[in-house]
Design a protein around this motif. Structure first.
Motif, PDB file in Angstrom:
ATOM      1  N   UNK A 102      68.943 116.110  59.668  1.00  0.00           N
ATOM      2  CA  UNK A 102      69.191 117.237  60.579  1.00  0.00           C
ATOM      3  C   UNK A 102      68.011 117.372  61.534  1.00  0.00           C
ATOM      4  N   UNK A 103      68.324 117.801  62.744  1.00  0.00           N
ATOM      5  CA  UNK A 103      67.289 118.181  63.708  1.00  0.00           C
ATOM      6  C   UNK A 103      67.241 119.695  63.655  1.00  0.00           C
ATOM      7  N   UNK A 104      66.115 120.254  63.263  1.00  0.00           N
ATOM      8  CA  UNK A 104      66.069 121.693  63.024  1.00  0.00           C
ATOM      9  C   UNK A 104      64.822 122.318  63.630  1.00  0.00           C
ATOM     10  N   UNK A 105      64.968 123.557  64.075  1.00  0.00           N
ATOM     11  CA  UNK A 105      63.818 124.258  64.636  1.00  0.00           C
ATOM     12  C   UNK A 105      63.202 125.189  63.597  1.00  0.00           C
ATOM     13  N   UNK A 106      61.917 125.002  63.341  1.00  0.00           N
ATOM     14  CA  UNK A 106      61.175 125.840  62.390  1.00  0.00           C
ATOM     15  C   UNK A 106      60.218 126.745  63.160  1.00  0.00           C
ATOM     16  N   UNK A 107      59.684 127.785  62.493  1.00  0.00           N
ATOM     17  CA  UNK A 107      58.761 128.704  63.191  1.00  0.00           C
ATOM     18  C   UNK A 107      57.590 127.968  63.831  1.00  0.00           C
ATOM     19  N   UNK A 150      59.213 122.980  67.898  1.00  0.00           N
ATOM     20  CA  UNK A 150      60.416 122.591  68.622  1.00  0.00           C
ATOM     21  C   UNK A 150      61.334 121.899  67.609  1.00  0.00           C
ATOM     22  N   UNK A 151      62.480 121.390  68.048  1.00  0.00           N
ATOM     23  CA  UNK A 151      63.377 120.733  67.089  1.00  0.00           C
ATOM     24  C   UNK A 151      62.738 119.475  66.525  1.00  0.00           C
ATOM     25  N   UNK A 152      62.620 119.449  65.208  1.00  0.00           N
ATOM     26  CA  UNK A 152      62.020 118.305  64.535  1.00  0.00           C
ATOM     27  C   UNK A 152      63.011 117.742  63.515  1.00  0.00           C
ATOM     28  N   UNK A 153      62.701 116.565  63.023  1.00  0.00           N
ATOM     29  CA  UNK A 153      63.583 115.883  62.071  1.00  0.00           C
ATOM     30  C   UNK A 153      63.252 116.372  60.661  1.00  0.00           C
ATOM     31  N   UNK A 154      64.247 116.958  59.999  1.00  0.00           N
ATOM     32  CA  UNK A 154      63.962 117.499  58.666  1.00  0.00           C
ATOM     33  C   UNK A 154      64.145 116.433  57.596  1.00  0.00           C
ATOM     34  N   UNK A 155      63.060 116.217  56.834  1.00  0.00           N
ATOM     35  CA  UNK A 155      63.161 115.344  55.667  1.00  0.00           C
ATOM     36  C   UNK A 155      63.561 116.176  54.457  1.00  0.00           C
ATOM     37  N   UNK A 156      62.825 117.268  54.215  1.00  0.00           N
ATOM     38  CA  UNK A 156      63.183 118.161  53.103  1.00  0.00           C
ATOM     39  C   UNK A 156      63.018 119.607  53.563  1.00  0.00           C
ATOM     40  N   UNK A 189      59.289 119.568  55.007  1.00  0.00           N
ATOM     41  CA  UNK A 189      58.711 118.319  55.519  1.00  0.00           C
ATOM     42  C   UNK A 189      59.498 117.964  56.774  1.00  0.00           C
ATOM     43  N   UNK A 190      58.790 117.901  57.900  1.00  0.00           N
ATOM     44  CA  UNK A 190      59.428 117.669  59.189  1.00  0.00           C
ATOM     45  C   UNK A 190      58.712 116.539  59.898  1.00  0.00           C
ATOM     46  N   UNK A 191      59.484 115.635  60.519  1.00  0.00           N
ATOM     47  CA  UNK A 191      58.800 114.587  61.281  1.00  0.00           C
ATOM     48  C   UNK A 191      59.113 114.700  62.764  1.00  0.00           C
ATOM     49  N   UNK A 192      58.204 114.169  63.561  1.00  0.00           N
ATOM     50  CA  UNK A 192      58.290 114.280  65.011  1.00  0.00           C
ATOM     51  C   UNK A 192      59.236 113.209  65.566  1.00  0.00           C
ATOM     52  N   UNK A 193      60.258 113.610  66.344  1.00  0.00           N
ATOM     53  CA  UNK A 193      61.116 112.600  66.969  1.00  0.00           C
ATOM     54  C   UNK A 193      60.253 111.686  67.842  1.00  0.00           C
ATOM     55  N   UNK A 194      60.459 110.375  67.727  1.00  0.00           N
ATOM     56  CA  UNK A 194      59.487 109.440  68.274  1.00  0.00           C
ATOM     57  C   UNK A 194      59.273 109.555  69.776  1.00  0.00           C
ATOM     58  N   UNK A 195      60.312 109.975  70.521  1.00  0.00           N
ATOM     59  CA  UNK A 195      60.147 110.031  71.980  1.00  0.00           C
ATOM     60  C   UNK A 195      59.052 111.018  72.394  1.00  0.00           C
ATOM     61  N   UNK A 196      58.681 111.941  71.515  1.00  0.00           N
ATOM     62  CA  UNK A 196      57.590 112.871  71.821  1.00  0.00           C
ATOM     63  C   UNK A 196      56.270 112.146  72.065  1.00  0.00           C
TER      64      UNK A 196
END
Lengths: 92, 395
Positions: B42-47, B50-56, B61-68
């Protein structure tokens, strides 16, 4: 949200989005639901590579019990490992 | 064997129906497919993000979409990855009540407010990469258990804070002091789970680049990156960069907590059964201008751009290959933001034939460390650093 109120106090608070991940229903998955949700969300399991052998899931469950102190009765371990292997051990 | 493909992102707009007591609501959940088996996230926005890739989700645990990483050399705070281990993370932090305790083998134990820390010690800034030990684990061949990340669990920021060495000096180290341990506000949910505590040698703790940071890119640390204070250990993997840092303990022996003694270990030598704690980052480089499966026009000058970094000596050279490593072309390096930072590289290339091509990137450090063509396998999936090979389509 980080709400930092600069009055007498400055308190930052954290509101996390709702947890949406779920364990996949399968044979004996009620045991996975019962023993594998207290410390973390289901996505710890559902994002693991699929198609891994039973030994992979055996190692995971043993690690949860021995390293992290998961309270899983010994008599349930075999059924839990079987359930995880059957549900997540298959290729997508 | 599967060619190791670098990060590509495919954003599918999937919709699903959520029903509630009050009726049904249509919600669009954006997902991303990371380029390895079972890579849908999922791509989700946390406090504060911006929208990041949710691992858990618990703990987050959120990872940065590579195009950033193509946007600039410094990763914006709201794009920076998030990695917690324990679900008992603080949900509220009162800055007035927050104290950094320094105790153990010291002459004067300290209990410092954030204001005291900022006013009693000189501040320093350093640009440094923070990278998760398991960054890129999802590409491991064969696959291994653990967080299934693509290459977005890294970021480069300007950290501002005080030197750990200055704080330790004020506390006055005992002559017997050998190690220093670091604990943050996050806690395990179950008492039997080991708390997340990390340690450095006194020698390392006293190095000038090691900071207790309260700012990142000119702003307070984002909550999910360790507000209000975190340890910054330039050149070392993120596991040492303890978040919400509130306890420092000086020891007269090697620290033997779970997260040092059992977890985050790498083979002493490749393939060896003997292990040691993971430490300095190994050299890596990436193409950021073109993601996996990108299209490039034939017979047209194309600008390629990317980043490279190592464990703190700095980057001497980055080369690219478009013929599977038969020949390598030197690229131009961009501005030097210091030896711990991302370094930009660029070059211009013209592809003369249509079809599938791979762009390989390989960096060399000031210490002559060169990326291997393939990552040396370890069963924890740590410190991936083989040459990244991006598949592109020449059209």
């Amino acid at each position: 949200m980080i709400t930092v109120a600069f009055a007498a106090t400055a308190v930052a608070t954290l509101n996390l989005p709702q947890e949406t991940s779920r364990y996949i229903d399968g044979k004996n998955s009620h045991l996975v639901q019962a023993y594998c949700l207290s410390c973390h969300s289901a996505d710890y399991v559902t994002t693991q590579p699929r198609g891994q052998p039973r030994a992979f899931w055996e190692a995971v469950v043993q690690k949860m019990k021995k390293a992290y102190g998961a309270e899983i009765p010994d008599k349930e371990i075999r059924t839990i490992v079987d359930s995880l292997t059957e549900t997540y051990g298959r290729k997508n | 064997m599967l060619p190791e493909r670098r990060h590509f992102l495919k954003t599918l707009a999937t919709t699903w129906v959520a029903s509630s007591l009050w009726g049904r609501a249509l919600r669009a959940a954006a997902t991303v497919t990371l380029p390895f088996e079972n890579g849908i996230r999922d791509l989700v926005q946390y406090p504060g993000k911006r929208k990041l890739i949710r691992l858990t989700s618990r703990p987050p645990q959120l990872e940065t979409p590579f195009q950033n990483f193509n946007e600039g050399l410094v990763t914006p705070n709201d794009a920076f990855f998030v990695r917690y281990h324990l679900s008992g993370l603080p949900t509220e932090i009162d800055v007035q009540k927050f104290r950094l305790e320094v105790r153990g083998k010291v002459q004067n134990p300290l209990s410092l407010t954030l204001a005291a820390l900022k006013s009693q010690f000189k501040s320093f800034e350093i640009c440094a990469v923070n990278q998760c030990s398991g960054n890129g684990r999802g590409f491991s061949n064969p696959r291994v258990g653990g967080g299934q990340l693509a290459n977005g669990a890294m970021g480069n920021a300007v950290w501002k804070g005080v030197r750990l060495a200055d704080v330790l000096k004020k506390a006055g180290l005992d002559s017997k002091a050998t190690h220093v341990s670091f604990d943050g506000l996050d806690r395990p949910l179950m008492p039997a789970t080991p708390d997340f505590v990390k340690a450095l040698t006194v020698e390392h703790a006293n190095r000038p680049e090691v900071l207790l940071a309260y700012q990142m890119n000119g702003q307070d640390l984002p909550y999910l990156n360790g507000f209000p204070l975190r340890l910054v250990v330039p050149g070392y993997f993120g596991t040492y960069w303890v978040k919400h840092l509130n306890q420092i303990e000086v020891l007269d022996h090697e620290f033997d907590g779970f997260w040092m003694k059992t977890a985050y270990r790498i083979p002493e030598a490749p393939g060896s059964e003997r292990t040691k704690p993971i430490g300095k980052m190994v050299i890596r480089s990436f193409l950021t201008s073109h993601l996996d499966q990108a299209e490039i026009s034939v017979e047209k000058k194309t600008r390629l751009r990317g980043i490279a970094f190592d464990g703190g000596t700095g980057i001497r050279e980055v080369r690219i290959s478009t013929d599977q490593g038969k020949s390598w072309t030197k690229t131009s390096l961009g501005k030097d933001l210091g030896p711990f930072s991302f370094r930009e590289w660029t070059c211009e290339t013209t592809f003369s034939e249509k079809g599938e091509k791979e762009i390989w990137v390989r960096a060399e450090s000031m210490a002559s460390e060169i990326q291997p063509l393939e990552t040396v396998f370890n069963k924890s999936g740590y410190q991936r650093n083989g040459v990244e090979k991006t598949k592109v389509k020449i059209v």
